[in-house]
Design a protein around this motif. Structure first.
Motif, mmCIF file in Angstrom:
data_model
loop_
_atom_site.group_PDB
_atom_site.id
_atom_site.type_symbol
_atom_site.label_atom_id
_atom_site.label_comp_id
_atom_site.label_asym_id
_atom_site.label_seq_id
_atom_site.Cartn_x
_atom_site.Cartn_y
_atom_site.Cartn_z
ATOM 1 N N ALA A 1 -13.681 2.306 4.125
ATOM 2 C CA ALA A 1 -13.973 3.664 3.579
ATOM 3 C C ALA A 1 -12.728 4.370 3.224
ATOM 4 O O ALA A 1 -12.942 5.544 2.823
ATOM 5 N N LYS A 2 -11.696 3.996 3.206
ATOM 6 C CA LYS A 2 -10.214 4.361 2.995
ATOM 7 C C LYS A 2 -10.074 5.727 4.026
ATOM 8 O O LYS A 2 -9.512 6.629 3.386
ATOM 9 N N THR A 3 -10.245 5.662 5.181
ATOM 10 C CA THR A 3 -10.043 6.870 5.999
ATOM 11 C C THR A 3 -8.718 6.895 6.729
ATOM 12 O O THR A 3 -8.046 7.614 7.371
ATOM 13 N N THR A 4 -8.012 5.463 6.819
ATOM 14 C CA THR A 4 -6.610 5.227 7.346
ATOM 15 C C THR A 4 -5.431 5.672 6.432
ATOM 16 O O THR A 4 -5.860 5.802 5.240
ATOM 17 N N PRO A 5 -4.406 5.826 7.139
ATOM 18 C CA PRO A 5 -3.129 6.055 6.080
ATOM 19 C C PRO A 5 -3.063 4.805 5.186
ATOM 20 O O PRO A 5 -3.730 3.872 5.808
ATOM 21 N N LEU A 6 -2.335 4.873 4.072
ATOM 22 C CA LEU A 6 -1.863 3.623 3.454
ATOM 23 C C LEU A 6 -0.725 2.842 4.242
ATOM 24 O O LEU A 6 0.285 3.524 4.549
ATOM 25 N N LEU A 7 -1.055 1.536 4.490
ATOM 26 C CA LEU A 7 -0.059 0.881 5.265
ATOM 27 C C LEU A 7 0.660 -0.279 4.600
ATOM 28 O O LEU A 7 0.043 -0.835 3.866
ATOM 29 N N PRO A 8 1.766 -0.206 4.827
ATOM 30 C CA PRO A 8 2.655 -1.284 3.965
ATOM 31 C C PRO A 8 2.550 -2.722 4.593
ATOM 32 O O PRO A 8 3.100 -2.830 5.820
ATOM 33 N N MET A 9 1.693 -3.522 3.999
ATOM 34 C CA MET A 9 1.323 -4.691 4.804
ATOM 35 C C MET A 9 1.010 -5.837 3.790
ATOM 36 O O MET A 9 0.895 -5.644 2.554
ATOM 37 N N TYR A 10 0.961 -7.137 4.276
ATOM 38 C CA TYR A 10 0.393 -8.090 3.520
ATOM 39 C C TYR A 10 -0.937 -7.773 3.630
ATOM 40 O O TYR A 10 -1.602 -7.528 4.776
ATOM 41 N N THR A 11 -1.784 -8.088 2.641
ATOM 42 C CA THR A 11 -3.096 -7.584 2.494
ATOM 43 C C THR A 11 -4.112 -8.377 1.401
ATOM 44 O O THR A 11 -3.389 -8.920 0.233
ATOM 45 N N LEU A 12 -5.262 -8.625 1.717
ATOM 46 C CA LEU A 12 -6.118 -9.160 0.813
ATOM 47 C C LEU A 12 -6.881 -8.029 0.218
ATOM 48 O O LEU A 12 -7.948 -8.396 -0.668
ATOM 49 N N GLY A 13 -6.663 -6.989 0.284
ATOM 50 C CA GLY A 13 -7.531 -5.876 -0.022
ATOM 51 C C GLY A 13 -8.647 -5.224 0.841
ATOM 52 O O GLY A 13 -9.171 -6.093 1.521
ATOM 53 N N MET B 1 11.693 -0.163 8.091
ATOM 54 C CA MET B 1 10.181 -0.402 7.739
ATOM 55 C C MET B 1 9.922 0.819 6.757
ATOM 56 O O MET B 1 10.384 1.969 6.894
ATOM 57 N N LYS B 2 8.969 0.455 5.948
ATOM 58 C CA LYS B 2 8.490 1.459 4.848
ATOM 59 C C LYS B 2 7.514 2.142 5.901
ATOM 60 O O LYS B 2 6.945 1.862 6.617
ATOM 61 N N PRO B 3 7.607 3.674 5.571
ATOM 62 C CA PRO B 3 6.556 4.357 6.344
ATOM 63 C C PRO B 3 5.088 4.392 5.922
ATOM 64 O O PRO B 3 4.827 3.864 4.754
ATOM 65 N N PRO B 4 3.961 4.652 6.796
ATOM 66 C CA PRO B 4 2.654 4.869 6.227
ATOM 67 C C PRO B 4 2.446 6.009 5.365
ATOM 68 O O PRO B 4 3.238 6.863 5.487
ATOM 69 N N LEU B 5 1.504 5.989 4.500
ATOM 70 C CA LEU B 5 1.452 7.226 3.556
ATOM 71 C C LEU B 5 0.309 7.944 3.685
ATOM 72 O O LEU B 5 -0.643 7.019 3.808
ATOM 73 N N HIS B 6 0.323 9.223 3.456
ATOM 74 C CA HIS B 6 -0.966 9.858 3.153
ATOM 75 C C HIS B 6 -1.667 9.472 1.998
ATOM 76 O O HIS B 6 -0.803 9.703 0.918
ATOM 77 N N PRO B 7 -2.929 9.238 2.025
ATOM 78 C CA PRO B 7 -3.458 8.645 0.672
ATOM 79 C C PRO B 7 -3.593 9.858 -0.271
ATOM 80 O O PRO B 7 -3.421 9.569 -1.504
ATOM 81 N N GLY B 8 -3.731 10.965 0.431
ATOM 82 C CA GLY B 8 -3.905 12.154 -0.755
ATOM 83 C C GLY B 8 -2.727 12.626 -1.469
ATOM 84 O O GLY B 8 -2.434 12.923 -2.621
ATOM 85 N N THR B 9 -1.574 12.674 -0.586
ATOM 86 C CA THR B 9 -0.122 13.120 -0.890
ATOM 87 C C THR B 9 0.826 12.117 -1.551
ATOM 88 O O THR B 9 1.585 12.417 -2.263
ATOM 89 N N GLY B 10 0.568 10.924 -1.063
ATOM 90 C CA GLY B 10 1.595 9.960 -1.356
ATOM 91 C C GLY B 10 2.736 10.074 -0.569
ATOM 92 O O GLY B 10 3.777 9.487 -0.621
ATOM 93 N N GLN B 11 2.908 11.028 0.512
ATOM 94 C CA GLN B 11 4.065 11.216 1.215
ATOM 95 C C GLN B 11 3.659 10.653 2.558
ATOM 96 O O GLN B 11 2.678 10.030 3.042
ATOM 97 N N PRO B 12 5.048 10.184 3.025
ATOM 98 C CA PRO B 12 4.787 9.709 4.558
ATOM 99 C C PRO B 12 3.702 10.441 5.468
ATOM 100 O O PRO B 12 3.987 11.761 5.474
ATOM 101 N N VAL B 13 3.127 9.849 6.497
ATOM 102 C CA VAL B 13 2.139 10.683 6.942
ATOM 103 C C VAL B 13 2.911 11.458 8.269
ATOM 104 O O VAL B 13 3.899 10.900 8.831
#
Ligand SMILES: Cc1ncc(COP(=O)(O)O)c(C=O)c1O
Length: 453
Positions: free
Chosen positions: A312-324, A28-40
């Motif tokens: 509020a964009k507090t979670t990591p970025l998750l690789p998923m099907y999404t509607l936004g 699976m793709k890793p969740p990303l830290h929204p600030g750095t764009g790196q895996p959490v």
């Protein structure tokens, strides 16, 4: 006399949860830290979750031992019965045998305590004093209220305001189990105050409530957040459903052709299906189908993309099907399915074509739910009605194809606290709702600058 229920003894309860990550054909793709764009990293999540849960979230181990204290609580209602739905089969008049796991027998009335109990236990072990969470219609909030009470923790639940006002009974359940229940958006958090400043009459949404709960947890003393679906560790805890079902089906010498569940964030569907996905990866022929609402069709209409789990964009970025993350679903009555994204594990399996997704509108789902109640007796939760619509669909396909099929599905909860929804349906007040394509375009636009998985 035909056998209707297949039961397991207390001592036969599975002693380990199953982690599909160990068996995935592609990583699976890793969740990303929204600030750095790196895996959490585990450290990034430490303010939100305790380390013992973070380790499970990132674990690649196939089997994870269920602690004795958790098993002891599970035994209050687990192993849950496996039923054969003879009456529903007869009404459908199609060449299918239908089996279902009855998760409505838990004290909170759904599958949610399967995850709430280990979550409260691991938090207690890690020294958490107070847990904070959000809830839509109240199933998850009430499950966590009960579980935290069992382990001596305080609990605060941010409940989507419209549900708080329209559906008082789950709030009363939470209060009865000792939890505090706050209508969201509230004045207790910056995230809530921001929404209220712009929309004083906001009815709230799951995305806003998650933002409030996370903010409360990270700014509070000895407080941690508990999520009721979506993340790997939540899906892991729910695998107890499918592992029991495998033992029960084995007892009667039957193997399903199709395994089904309804999908909000993906946890009950994953719970019943992941052990069967494992069989499929290892060569078994089995079809696995998830049913989602056509008003919130993340898997059938959304893109696979990196997105936030909350407004509020507090979670990591998750690789998923999404509607936004800012998508506010139509106010359908299945509150637990009104979530913009889908669990990364389930999303990955859809991408790998190990799992199929179908969408149903609420008129179809309530029709199936009422037919179920009138044949099998138990009144299903409006969320559960979605898998029932998919079961009807699959049975009719079997008839058209002239094939006999064994269907296994997860009956995720009862609807006895959701009777207002049935009242509205029976009075002809509900409407079908399809997500228009222009909404999907908007969703794509809202996440267009995020990293691509
Ligand atoms: C009875 C019931 N079924 C299904 C769901 C959907 O959640 P998930 O997809 O995480 O199982 C919910 C959520 O609240 C629920 O209460």
């Amino acid at each position: 006399m035909e056998q209707v229920k297949v039961l397991l003894q207390d001592r036969e309860i599975p002693k380990k949860w199953y982690n599909i990550v160990a068996d995935l054909p592609t990583p699976m793709k890793p969740p990303l830290h929204p600030g750095t764009g790196q895996p959490v990293t585990p450290g990034d999540l430490a303010a939100i979750f305790p380390m013992n849960i973070i380790e499970q979230e990132a674990s690649g181990k196939r089997w994870i031992k269920i602690p004795e204290e958790v098993l002891q609580k599970y035994l209050l209602w687990r192993p849950s019965p496996l039923y054969r739905a003879y009456n529903f089969e007869k009404m459908l008049n199609c060449p299918v045998k239908i089996y279902y796991k009855h998760e409505g027998v838990s004290p909170a009335g759904s599958h949610k305590p399967n995850a709430a109990i280990p979550m409260a236990y691991y938090n207690k072990m890690a020294g958490t004093k107070r847990m904070v969470t959000e809830t839509g219609a109240g199933q998850w909030g009430s499950a966590l209220a009960m579980a935290t009470q069992m382990f001596g923790l305080e609990c605060r639940v941010y409940m989507v305001k419209i549900s708080y006002e329209q559906k008082p009974y789950r709030r009363i359940l939470m209060n009865t189990w000792g939890a505090e229940c706050i209508p969201s958006p509230s004045n207790l958090t910056q995230a809530g105050r921001n929404v209220l400043a712009e929309h004083p009459d906001s009815p709230g949404s799951l995305g806003i409530a998650i933002s409030e709960a996370i903010e409360d947890a990270v700014t509070g003393k000895n407080a941690r957040y508990g999520l009721g679906s979506v993340l790997n560790h939540v899906l892991l805890y729910q695998t107890i459903i499918g592992l029991e079902a495998q033992k029960q089906m084995e007892k009667i010498g039957v193997y399903p052709d199709v395994v089904m569940g309804c999908c909000g964030g993906g946890s009950n569907f994953a719970g019943i299906s992941l052990p069967f996905v494992c069989d499929k990866i290892h060569g078994k022929k089995v079809k696995i189908v998830g049913a989602e609402p056509s008003s919130c069709p993340s898997m059938t209409k959304g893109p696979f993309a990196y997105d936030f789990g909350d407004l509020a964009k507090t979670t990591p970025l998750l690789p998923m099907y999404t509607l936004g993350h800012d998508y506010v679903p139509a106010p359908i009555h299945a509150g637990g399915l009104r979530y913009h994204g889908m669990a990364p594990i389930v999303s990955h399996l859809v991408r790998e074509k190990l799992v199929e997704a179908r969408a149903y509108d609420q008129l179809k789902t309530f029709d199936a739910g009422v037919k179920w109640a009138r044949t099998e007796g138990f009144v299903p939760a409006p969320e559960t009605d979605h898998v029932l619509a998919a079961v009807v669909d699959e049975a009719q396909r079997a008839k058209q194809e002239g094939k006999e099929k064994v269907i296994l599905f997860n009956w995720s909860g009862h609807g006895l606290v959701d009777l207002a929804a049935y009242d509205a349906y029976l009075a002809g007040k509900l409407e079908a709702y399809e997500l228009p394509d222009k909404e999907v375009e908007r969703a794509l636009n809202a996440i267009k600058d995020f990293p691509k998985p």
